[in-house]
Design a protein around this motif. Structure first.
Motif, PDB file in Angstrom:
ATOM      1  N   ARG A  44       4.282   5.422  -5.855  1.00  0.00           N
ATOM      2  CA  ARG A  44       4.689   4.524  -6.941  1.00  0.00           C
ATOM      3  C   ARG A  44       5.890   5.072  -7.715  1.00  0.00           C
ATOM      4  O   ARG A  44       6.739   4.314  -8.172  1.00  0.00           O
ATOM      5  CB  ARG A  44       3.510   4.291  -7.892  1.00  0.00           C
ATOM      6  N   LYS A  77      -3.928  -0.426 -10.224  1.00  0.00           N
ATOM      7  CA  LYS A  77      -4.962  -0.177  -9.217  1.00  0.00           C
ATOM      8  C   LYS A  77      -4.855  -1.259  -8.133  1.00  0.00           C
ATOM      9  O   LYS A  77      -4.207  -2.287  -8.323  1.00  0.00           O
ATOM     10  CB  LYS A  77      -6.347  -0.248  -9.854  1.00  0.00           C
ATOM     11  N   VAL A  78      -5.551  -1.018  -7.015  1.00  0.00           N
ATOM     12  CA  VAL A  78      -5.598  -2.030  -5.954  1.00  0.00           C
ATOM     13  C   VAL A  78      -6.934  -2.773  -6.038  1.00  0.00           C
ATOM     14  O   VAL A  78      -7.701  -2.568  -6.973  1.00  0.00           O
ATOM     15  CB  VAL A  78      -5.394  -1.405  -4.554  1.00  0.00           C
ATOM     16  N   GLU A  86      -5.418   8.848  -6.066  1.00  0.00           N
ATOM     17  CA  GLU A  86      -6.668   8.771  -5.308  1.00  0.00           C
ATOM     18  C   GLU A  86      -7.892   8.696  -6.207  1.00  0.00           C
ATOM     19  O   GLU A  86      -9.005   9.045  -5.809  1.00  0.00           O
ATOM     20  CB  GLU A  86      -6.786   9.938  -4.311  1.00  0.00           C
ATOM     21  N   LYS A 144       1.293   4.007  -3.058  1.00  0.00           N
ATOM     22  CA  LYS A 144       1.011   5.436  -2.822  1.00  0.00           C
ATOM     23  C   LYS A 144       2.156   6.295  -3.366  1.00  0.00           C
ATOM     24  O   LYS A 144       1.937   7.376  -3.903  1.00  0.00           O
ATOM     25  CB  LYS A 144       0.797   5.690  -1.325  1.00  0.00           C
ATOM     26  N   SER A 169      -9.206   1.215  -7.034  1.00  0.00           N
ATOM     27  CA  SER A 169      -8.785   2.597  -6.821  1.00  0.00           C
ATOM     28  C   SER A 169      -7.275   2.718  -7.026  1.00  0.00           C
ATOM     29  O   SER A 169      -6.547   1.735  -6.991  1.00  0.00           O
ATOM     30  CB  SER A 169      -9.161   3.054  -5.404  1.00  0.00           C
ATOM     31  N   ASP A 170      -6.838   3.951  -7.237  1.00  0.00           N
ATOM     32  CA  ASP A 170      -5.422   4.259  -7.422  1.00  0.00           C
ATOM     33  C   ASP A 170      -4.948   5.004  -6.169  1.00  0.00           C
ATOM     34  O   ASP A 170      -5.388   6.122  -5.905  1.00  0.00           O
ATOM     35  CB  ASP A 170      -5.264   5.136  -8.670  1.00  0.00           C
ATOM     36  N   LEU A 171      -4.088   4.380  -5.388  1.00  0.00           N
ATOM     37  CA  LEU A 171      -3.646   4.974  -4.120  1.00  0.00           C
ATOM     38  C   LEU A 171      -2.796   6.218  -4.333  1.00  0.00           C
ATOM     39  O   LEU A 171      -2.715   7.068  -3.456  1.00  0.00           O
ATOM     40  CB  LEU A 171      -2.852   3.946  -3.302  1.00  0.00           C
ATOM     41  N   GLU A 196       0.833  -1.207   0.000  1.00  0.00           N
ATOM     42  CA  GLU A 196       0.000   0.000   0.000  1.00  0.00           C
ATOM     43  C   GLU A 196       0.869   1.260   0.000  1.00  0.00           C
ATOM     44  O   GLU A 196       0.573   2.239  -0.687  1.00  0.00           O
ATOM     45  CB  GLU A 196      -0.925   0.022   1.223  1.00  0.00           C
TER      46      GLU A 196
END
Length: 601
Positions: free
Chosen positions: A136, A564-565, A574, A134, A569-571, A130
C-alpha cells in the motif's frame, strides 16, 4: 550509495513550478518516475505529491560525472536536484501542469536507492488490488491515490472550519466503551484488570453525544473513528470515520438547514460544483413506492408503477396469488429495451432471484408494436392493453413485473432498476443528485427475533401525531428521522432524539426491554435525563463514502489510506495476528480451537 541532504533545503514541490520561475535557481526533491537515456542526453521525471517536473542532463551543459550519475537513476530512487528553471527546449507536454518548463541541473543527490517495485507507480494502475494493498505504501504514491487523500483532507479541514464558525465545539468521545445490544456486532477488547469483562469499540458516539447535550455543550461535532464487526462490501469497512454532530434546542428543519449549507460549501470549495438549495425532500413511503429503495438514485427515471388494481381480476396465477396474500404487483419500464435478447432476460431473472423474487414477468414491445410476453396467454387482450397503458409502455419498451409482499417487490424492483441503469449506462458520475428521505418507520418487524426492532436506534423520537398508535399499531408510527442520499448512496443519517422520560420508557417497552434491562444497558443515559435534558437532534455522515462519491471512485478502499479487505484483514501488516500466550494469560483468556469433525463415510 545514499547521500545526505545536508546543506540543501527544498524550495518548491515539483508540481508547484511554472513559467513564473523561469531563470530561478530551485531545489526539488522526490521520486524518479522515469529515466530516459538518449546517449549524451538524459531526461529524468521527478515526482512528488504535487506532480511531476522534468530535469534535463545534457552533454556539453552538464558535467560528465553528473551526466553519468543521472544515467544510472532508476524508478523510485529518491533524489534531490538543484538547478535552473528554463523553458522547455522540446515539445510542450500539455498533460502535466509543468509541461512548458524543465530544470537544467547543477547538482544531483541520490537520497535513497530503490529496488524494482512489484508494480509500476502510475495513474489508473491495472495491477490487482490484492497486490496494491499488500504494498500500500507504494500504491499511495500513485497520483490518483494522492489526489484522493488530498480531497479527503480538504473535506475534513473545510468541515471543521464550517462547523466551528456555526458554533460547534469539537469534542472527542471515548474509544473504549460498554457493549450495546442493538445494531451490528461490537469489536470487543478484553480488560487486563477486570478479568472476564470487556470494553467495546464504539459503533458510533451516539450515547456520548447525547450526554454532551445534557451537559450544556449546545453544539458538538467530531471526526469520529467507529467500528463494526459486520460483513464487508465495497462501501463498508470494519473501521470507518464519521462526521458526527449533535445540536440542542432544534428540530428537523434546523439540522437539515445547517447540513445543506455544509454540503454546499464542501462541493463548491472541493469540486467547484454548485449544490442548489433547498435540497428536495421525499418521505420514506414515497421513496419506496416510486423507487423501491430508501436511498433512491434520482439521476434517472424508470420509476416503479403499482399496477395491482389493473391486474386484480386477471387469471395470471402469479399476480392473483400475490394480491390474495396481501401483496402487490408492480413494474418498471426500461425504455428502448424491447429487443433485449432472451439470454440477457434470463440473467435479469437470476439477478432478481438473488433479492427474493420467485421469477419475473415481462412484456417486450417490439418497434412495430408486436407484443411478446411471458404471461400473455393468461391475459385477455383488453387486460394486456390496460396494463401496457398503466406502465406508459410504447413501441420499443421492455416492461418487467414483480408480484409478492411489498418488501420483496420493492427490494427486487429497486435493485433491478439500478442494474438496468448500469447496463443502459444511465449513471453519470459527474452528476450529483441529493435528496433528503424523511419520516422513516420508527420500528421494523424482525422475523428472526419475533419482535419489533428500532429502524435507526432506540433513542429516535416518534412523530408526535403518531404516538397514539405506539401500543395498538407500532408499525404505523413514523420517526423524526432523516437520511441524506447522494446518487443512490446514503451518505448521512440522523434523527430528533427522545428527551421525554415517558416516551423513552415506552420505546424500550415496545422493543421488548424490561425496565431492569433498560436500566442495566442505558442507565447512565436515563439517569442523566433526570436532571434536565434539552430537546436535541443530530446527524452523522460516513466520511469515507462521501469522499468516495466526490472522487468518483467505486470503493471506499480507494479513499482510505490503509483499508482492510473483505475478510477484515490487512494484507500489508497481516493483521489480525496471533498473540503471545503471556498476553492471553494476563487477560485471563484461553483460545479454544475448533476441532474439525471427521466426515463419516
Amino acid at each position: 550509495m545514499a547521500e545526505s541532504m545536508q546543506g540543501l533545503k527544498r524550495t518548491h514541490r515539483c508540481g508547484e513550478l511554472s513559467a513564473a520561475q523561469i531563470g530561478e535557481k530551485v531545489t526539488v526533491m522526490g521520486w524518479v518516475q522515469k529515466n530516459r537515456n538518449k546517449g549524451g542526453l538524459v531526461f529524468v521525471d521527478v515526482r512528488d505529491r504535487s506532480g511531476i517536473i522534468q530535469a534535463v542532463f545534457e552533454e556539453g551543459k552538464t558535467e560528465a560525472a553528473l551526466l553519468e550519475k543521472a544515467a544510472k537513476l532508476r524508478a523510485e530512487y529518491v533524489v534531490a536536484i538543484v538547478g535552473t528553471v528554463e523553458k522547455r527546449s522540446g515539445a510542450v507536454n500539455e498533460n502535466i501542469s509543468t509541461g512548458e518548463i524543465e530544470i537544467i541541473p547543477e547538482e544531483l543527490r541520490i537520497l535513497s536507492e530503490a529496488e524494482t517495485p512489484p508494480f509500476q507507480v502510475e495513474e489508473n494502475s491495472k495491477t490487482k488490488e490484492e497486490v496494491r494493498l499488500k504494498y500500500r505504501y507504494l500504491d499511495l504514491r500513485r497520483p490518483d491515490m494522492q489526489r484522493n487523500l488530498l480531497m479527503r483532507s480538504q473535506v475534513a479541514t473545510l468541515t471543521r472550519q464550517f462547523l466551528a464558525e456555526e458554533g460547534f465545539l469539537e469534542i472527542e468521545t471515548p474509544v473504549l466503551v460498554g457493549s450495546t445490544p442493538e445494531g451490528a456486532r461490537d469489536y470487543l477488547v478484553p480488560s487486563r484488570i477486570h478479568h472476564g469483562h470487556f470494553y467495546a469499540l464504539p459503533q458510533s458516539p451516539q450515547l456520548f453525544k447525547q450526554l454532551l447535550m445534557c451537559s450544556g455543550c449546545d453544539r458538538y461535532f467530531q471526526l469520529a473513528k467507529c467500528f463494526r464487526d459486520e460483513d464487508l462490501r465495497a462501501d463498508r469497512q470494519p473501521e470507518f470515520t464519521q462526521i458526527d454532530m449533535e445540536l440542542s434546542f432544534v428540530d428537523v428543519d434546523d439540522v437539515i438547514d445547517v447540513n445543506e449549507r455544509l454540503l454546499k460549501k464542501l462541493f463548491h470549495e472541493v469540486l467547484g460544483v454548485e449544490v442548489s438549495l433547498p435540497i428536495p425532500r421525499m418521505t420514506w413511503q414515497e421513496a419506496m413506492d416510486r423507487f423501491g429503495s430508501d436511498k433512491p438514485d434520482i439521476r434517472f427515471g424508470m420509476e416503479l408503477h403499482d399496477v395491482t388494481e389493473v391486474v386484480k381480476d386477471c387469471e395470471f396465477v402469479v399476480f392473483k396469488g400475490a394480491i390474495e396474500n396481501g401483496g402487490t404487483v408492480r413494474g418498471i419500464n426500461a425504455k428502448g429495451q424491447g429487443a433485449m435478447p432472451r439470454k440477457k432476460i434470463d440473467k435479469l431473472v437470476d439477478f432478481a432471484k438473488d433479492f427474493g423474487a420467485k421469477g419475473l414477468a415481462y412484456i417486450a414491445i417490439q418497434e412495430d408494436g408486436t407484443v411478446k410476453s411471458s404471461f400473455a396467454k393468461f391475459m385477455k387482450e383488453e387486460e394486456m392493453t390496460a396494463l401496457i397503458q398503466a406502465m406508459e409502455g410504447e413501441n420499443g419498451d421492455f416492461l418487467l413485473f414483480a408480484a409478492d409482499k411489498n418488501k420483496v417487490v420493492w427490494d427486487v424492483l429497486g435493485n433491478l432498476r439500478l442494474e438496468l441503469a448500469r447496463q443502459m449506462e444511465l449513471l453519470d458520475k459527474n452528476e450529483y443528485k441529493f435528496i433528503w428521505i424523511t419520516e422513516f418507520p420508527l420500528l421494523e418487524w424482525s422475523e428472526e427475533q419475533n419482535r419489533y426492532t428500532a429502524m435507526h436506534h432506540p433513542f429516535t423520537m416518534p412523530m408526535e401525531e403518531d404516538l397514539q398508535y405506539i401500543d395498538t399499531d407500532p408499525g404505523r408510527v413514523r420517526a423524526k428521522a432523516y437520511d441524506i442520499v447522494l446518487n443512490g448512496n446514503e451518505i448521512g443519517g440522523g434523527s430528533v432524539r427522545i428527551f421525554n422520560q415517558e416516551i423513552q420508557s415506552k420505546m424500550f417497552e415496545v422493543l421488548g426491554f424490561t425496565p431492569e434491562q433498560a436500566e442495566e444497558q442505558f442507565g447512565f443515559l436515563l439517569n442523566a435525563f433526570k436532571y434536565g435534558v434539552p430537546p436535541h437532534a443530530g446527524l452523522a455522515y460516513g466520511l469515507d463514502r462521501l469522499v468516495m462519491l466526490m472522487a468518483k471512485e467505486d470503493s471506499i478502499r480507494d479513499v482510505i489510506a490503509f483499508p482492510k479487505v473483505k475478510d477484515a484483514s490487512d494484507l500489508m501488516t497481516e493483521a489480525p495476528t496471533p498473540v503471545d500466550q503471556k498476553q492471553l494469560d494476563e487477560l485471563g483468556l484461553q483460545i479454544v480451537r475448533e476441532e474439525k469433525k471427521e466426515i463419516q463415510e
